[in-house]
Design a protein around this motif. Structure first.
Motif, mmCIF file in Angstrom:
data_model
loop_
_atom_site.group_PDB
_atom_site.id
_atom_site.type_symbol
_atom_site.label_atom_id
_atom_site.label_comp_id
_atom_site.label_asym_id
_atom_site.label_seq_id
_atom_site.Cartn_x
_atom_site.Cartn_y
_atom_site.Cartn_z
ATOM 1 N N ALA A 142 5.408 -7.022 13.954
ATOM 2 C CA ALA A 142 6.495 -7.947 13.604
ATOM 3 C C ALA A 142 6.153 -8.837 12.409
ATOM 4 C CB ALA A 142 6.863 -8.811 14.818
ATOM 5 N N ASP A 143 5.504 -8.231 11.411
ATOM 6 C CA ASP A 143 5.152 -9.015 10.224
ATOM 7 C C ASP A 143 6.042 -8.690 9.035
ATOM 8 O OD1 ASP A 143 4.238 -6.493 9.626
ATOM 9 O OD2 ASP A 143 2.256 -7.130 8.952
ATOM 10 N N GLY A 144 7.044 -7.823 9.239
ATOM 11 C CA GLY A 144 7.999 -7.548 8.176
ATOM 12 C C GLY A 144 7.764 -6.275 7.407
ATOM 13 N N ASP A 145 6.711 -5.506 7.755
ATOM 14 C CA ASP A 145 6.524 -4.207 7.114
ATOM 15 C C ASP A 145 6.378 -3.121 8.175
ATOM 16 O OD1 ASP A 145 3.863 -4.450 8.013
ATOM 17 O OD2 ASP A 145 3.204 -5.279 6.110
ATOM 18 N N LEU A 146 6.493 -1.875 7.750
ATOM 19 C CA LEU A 146 6.536 -0.754 8.683
ATOM 20 C C LEU A 146 5.150 -0.148 8.885
ATOM 21 C CD1 LEU A 146 9.793 1.005 7.435
ATOM 22 C CD2 LEU A 146 9.491 -0.316 9.539
ATOM 23 N N ASP A 147 4.767 -0.012 10.147
ATOM 24 C CA ASP A 147 3.511 0.608 10.535
ATOM 25 C C ASP A 147 3.773 2.055 10.964
ATOM 26 O OD1 ASP A 147 2.308 -2.073 10.350
ATOM 27 O OD2 ASP A 147 3.402 -2.463 12.214
ATOM 28 N N ILE A 148 2.705 2.799 11.212
ATOM 29 C CA ILE A 148 2.791 4.199 11.633
ATOM 30 C C ILE A 148 2.279 4.302 13.069
ATOM 31 C CG2 ILE A 148 2.047 6.558 11.171
ATOM 32 C CD1 ILE A 148 1.532 5.650 8.250
ATOM 33 N N LYS B 129 -1.232 3.233 -2.610
ATOM 34 C CA LYS B 129 -0.299 2.155 -2.927
ATOM 35 C C LYS B 129 -0.304 1.030 -1.894
ATOM 36 C CE LYS B 129 4.356 1.718 -4.833
ATOM 37 N NZ LYS B 129 5.598 2.432 -5.158
ATOM 38 N N VAL B 130 -0.389 1.398 -0.622
ATOM 39 C CA VAL B 130 -0.321 0.421 0.458
ATOM 40 C C VAL B 130 -1.556 0.585 1.348
ATOM 41 C CG1 VAL B 130 0.959 -0.308 2.510
ATOM 42 C CG2 VAL B 130 2.196 0.351 0.445
ATOM 43 N N GLY B 131 -2.191 -0.514 1.707
ATOM 44 C CA GLY B 131 -3.331 -0.449 2.605
ATOM 45 C C GLY B 131 -2.888 -0.329 4.051
ATOM 46 N N PHE B 132 -3.617 0.442 4.844
ATOM 47 C CA PHE B 132 -3.327 0.601 6.264
ATOM 48 C C PHE B 132 -4.600 0.347 7.067
ATOM 49 C CE2 PHE B 132 0.132 2.989 4.404
ATOM 50 C CZ PHE B 132 1.204 2.739 5.246
ATOM 51 N N GLY B 133 -4.468 -0.435 8.130
ATOM 52 C CA GLY B 133 -5.574 -0.678 9.040
ATOM 53 C C GLY B 133 -5.363 0.095 10.329
ATOM 54 N N VAL C 154 -2.141 9.638 1.012
ATOM 55 C CA VAL C 154 -2.713 10.203 2.225
ATOM 56 C C VAL C 154 -3.316 9.060 3.033
ATOM 57 C CG1 VAL C 154 -4.400 11.808 3.181
ATOM 58 C CG2 VAL C 154 -3.153 12.404 1.100
ATOM 59 N N VAL C 155 -2.673 8.741 4.129
ATOM 60 C CA VAL C 155 -3.133 7.641 4.988
ATOM 61 C C VAL C 155 -4.309 8.102 5.836
ATOM 62 C CG1 VAL C 155 -2.456 6.049 6.823
ATOM 63 C CG2 VAL C 155 -0.818 6.664 5.024
ATOM 64 N N ILE D 85 -2.060 3.437 16.025
ATOM 65 C CA ILE D 85 -1.218 2.654 15.121
ATOM 66 C C ILE D 85 -1.972 2.479 13.811
ATOM 67 C CG2 ILE D 85 -0.060 0.458 14.693
ATOM 68 C CD1 ILE D 85 0.193 0.110 17.702
ATOM 69 N N TRP D 86 -1.292 2.770 12.720
ATOM 70 C CA TRP D 86 -1.829 2.484 11.392
ATOM 71 C C TRP D 86 -1.026 1.303 10.850
ATOM 72 C CZ3 TRP D 86 -6.061 5.074 9.561
ATOM 73 C CH2 TRP D 86 -6.436 6.194 10.302
ATOM 74 N N GLU D 87 -1.679 0.150 10.795
ATOM 75 C CA GLU D 87 -0.987 -1.101 10.457
ATOM 76 C C GLU D 87 -0.841 -1.257 8.940
ATOM 77 O OE1 GLU D 87 -3.363 -4.047 12.447
ATOM 78 O OE2 GLU D 87 -2.100 -3.961 14.233
ATOM 79 N N ASN D 88 0.397 -1.326 8.509
ATOM 80 C CA ASN D 88 0.722 -1.582 7.114
ATOM 81 C C ASN D 88 0.262 -2.986 6.752
ATOM 82 O OD1 ASN D 88 2.056 -2.107 4.638
ATOM 83 N ND2 ASN D 88 3.783 -0.816 5.207
ATOM 84 N N GLN D 89 -0.497 -3.099 5.682
ATOM 85 C CA GLN D 89 -1.040 -4.404 5.274
ATOM 86 C C GLN D 89 -0.351 -4.960 4.026
ATOM 87 O OE1 GLN D 89 -5.258 -3.558 5.031
ATOM 88 N NE2 GLN D 89 -5.493 -3.655 7.261
ATOM 89 N N LYS D 90 0.867 -4.438 3.775
ATOM 90 C CA LYS D 90 1.634 -4.964 2.639
ATOM 91 C C LYS D 90 1.939 -6.443 2.859
ATOM 92 C CE LYS D 90 3.901 -4.087 -1.226
ATOM 93 N NZ LYS D 90 3.243 -3.544 -2.428
ATOM 94 N N VAL D 91 2.282 -6.779 4.093
ATOM 95 C CA VAL D 91 2.483 -8.175 4.483
ATOM 96 C C VAL D 91 1.406 -8.524 5.492
ATOM 97 C CG1 VAL D 91 4.041 -9.841 5.556
ATOM 98 C CG2 VAL D 91 4.964 -8.047 4.071
#
Length: 416
Positions: A388-394, A43-47, A371-372, A407-413
């Motif tokens: 600080a882009d407005g979405d939650l990272d891991i 559902k959500v991409g993570f970098g 599964v991230v 850090i797994w960066e949430n790429q929703k925003v």
């Protein structure tokens, strides 16, 4: 590529349609809170970002330590030769706050003295006391100045130390000052509340209970305006006179504290949040040291009565990472969960993965799973908006004493 044949209702005999309809009705009737149907989604991409490539850190947390508006990583190692440190975002340069023989629990960053900056709470093995370390802000720079060590109080006595895993902060007596709560591993176990009268003036209150272990969170469970304490399958109601009257224990689910066997029994991760958006707090529980336990959430119309369990995943034990936040930005709260690899026996069986469970938006709905990371694991990870882009990272290490911090960066925003 082989084409997928489209199937219409006209191409299926009526008898088969009736059988399919009957099967579907029976199937969905079986999807009660005890038998969830978990769908795997992307559902959500993570970098991926390797933040700090060292192996000494045992636990991590996130907080804006230097007051620049960006979250930093709190990094800690317990035991003899331990340290408290923080890694400054975005360079992740490590700053040592204090070295010593610390209790191998999960240190907490919180504004203990109410001056607007984040301090650090941890216990020492050397003298069996809880301490907090005062951030030099706002007058001085936390990267260059000394953090004052403030003693809170003993964990039990100076001769017998209790193994502490979890800390919490809240104003239990309503006097405007933040108090500190811890729970211990002993059986009987104890909840200690240290009521703050000043930076180095604290009044200790102890509550003893059976079959305690790790797992602690704080929230106003009964909605009466004061914080309550949640541990492994029960919650403790804060009385009207918090300093003088006893905590009142209420059961959530006894399977989380009626186990027998090794030191791994009754170990949990606990998170408190309003998952169904009805104005009442719900409770999420996982087993942190055993297999064959579900990842579940509980709701109650009357929290002093019975609680209903809804299984997010029917079997996801060894879950040492548990956090809650709106990962996909759809307005409801999702769940981060993860397993880890242990550097010393007994090892954790696979999978060593990192997962997001997406809130279905309805009480009996099925939680989609993403599964991230499929292998490598995470230990005491967190959801935090690191960039600080407005979405939650891991954020978290692969295991204790096992780097790197990742850090797994949430790429929703997209980051600015």
């Amino acid at each position: 590529m082989e084409r997928i044949k489209r199937i219409s209702k006209r191409s299926i005999p009526r008898r088969i349609l009736l059988l399919l309809s009957l099967y579907a009705s029976l199937y969905w009737a079986g999807q009660s809170e005890g038998k969830p149907d978990v769908h795997i989604v992307d559902k959500v991409g993570f970098g991926y970002l390797k933040a700090v490539d060292y192996k000494d850190s045992q636990f991590t947390n996130t907080a804006d330590i230097n007051g620049d508006g960006k979250l930093d990583i709190l990094s800690f190692k317990g035991g003899d030769g331990g340290f408290i440190s923080w890694c400054e975002y975005p360079s992740f340069r490590q700053h040592i706050v204090r070295k010593g023989n610390f209790n191998a629990g999960r240190p907490l960053a919180a504004d203990v003295d109410g001056d607007g900056d984040m301090d650090i709470i941890v216990a020492k093995n050397s003298d069996r006391h809880v301490y907090w370390y005062e951030n030099p802000l706002p007058q001085r720079n936390p990267t260059k100045s000394n953090w004052a060590e403030r003693r809170v109080g003993p964990t039990k006595s100076t001769t017998k130390g209790d193994y502490i895993k979890d800390y919490g902060v809240a104003d239990f007596d309503g006097d405007g000052r933040r108090d500190i709560v811890i729970c211990t591993f002993d059986d009987p176990a104890e909840i200690f509340i240290y009521f703050q009268d000043g930076k180095e003036s604290w009044q200790k209150k102890m509550h003893t209970y059976k079959n305690g272990h790790e797992g602690l969170d704080i929230g106003d469970i009964d909605g009466d305006g004061d914080p309550d304490v949640v541990t492994n399958g029960r919650w403790f109601e804060t009385p009207g006179n918090a300093r003088q009257e006893k905590l009142v224990e209420h059961k959530i689910d006894s399977k989380w504290h009626n186990q027998s066997g090794s030191w791994q029994r009754n170990a949990t991760m606990i998170r408190v949040a309003d998952l169904d958006d009805n104005g009442r707090l719900d409770i999420v529980i996982s087993h942190s040291e055993m297999d064959d336990y579900p990842l579940s959430w509980y709701r109650a119309d009357d929290p002093k009565g019975s609680w209903t369990e809804y299984k997010i995943d029917p079997s996801y034990g060894w879950c040492q990472t548990l956090d809650i936040g709106d990962v996909d930005l759809d307005g409801d709260l999702d769940i981060l969960a993860g397993r880890f690899t242990r550097p010393t026996p007994p090892d954790v069986p696979p999978p060593h993965d990192v997962r997001i469970y997406y809130n279905p938006g309805e009480v009996r709905g099925n939680w989609d799973r993403q599964v991230v990371r499929s292998d490598g694991g995470i230990y005491f990870g967190h959801l935090a908006d690191m960039d600080a882009d407005g979405d939650l990272d891991i954020v978290g290490p692969r295991s204790y004493w096992t780097g790197p911090l990742e850090i797994w960066e949430n790429q929703k925003v997209k980051s600015p």
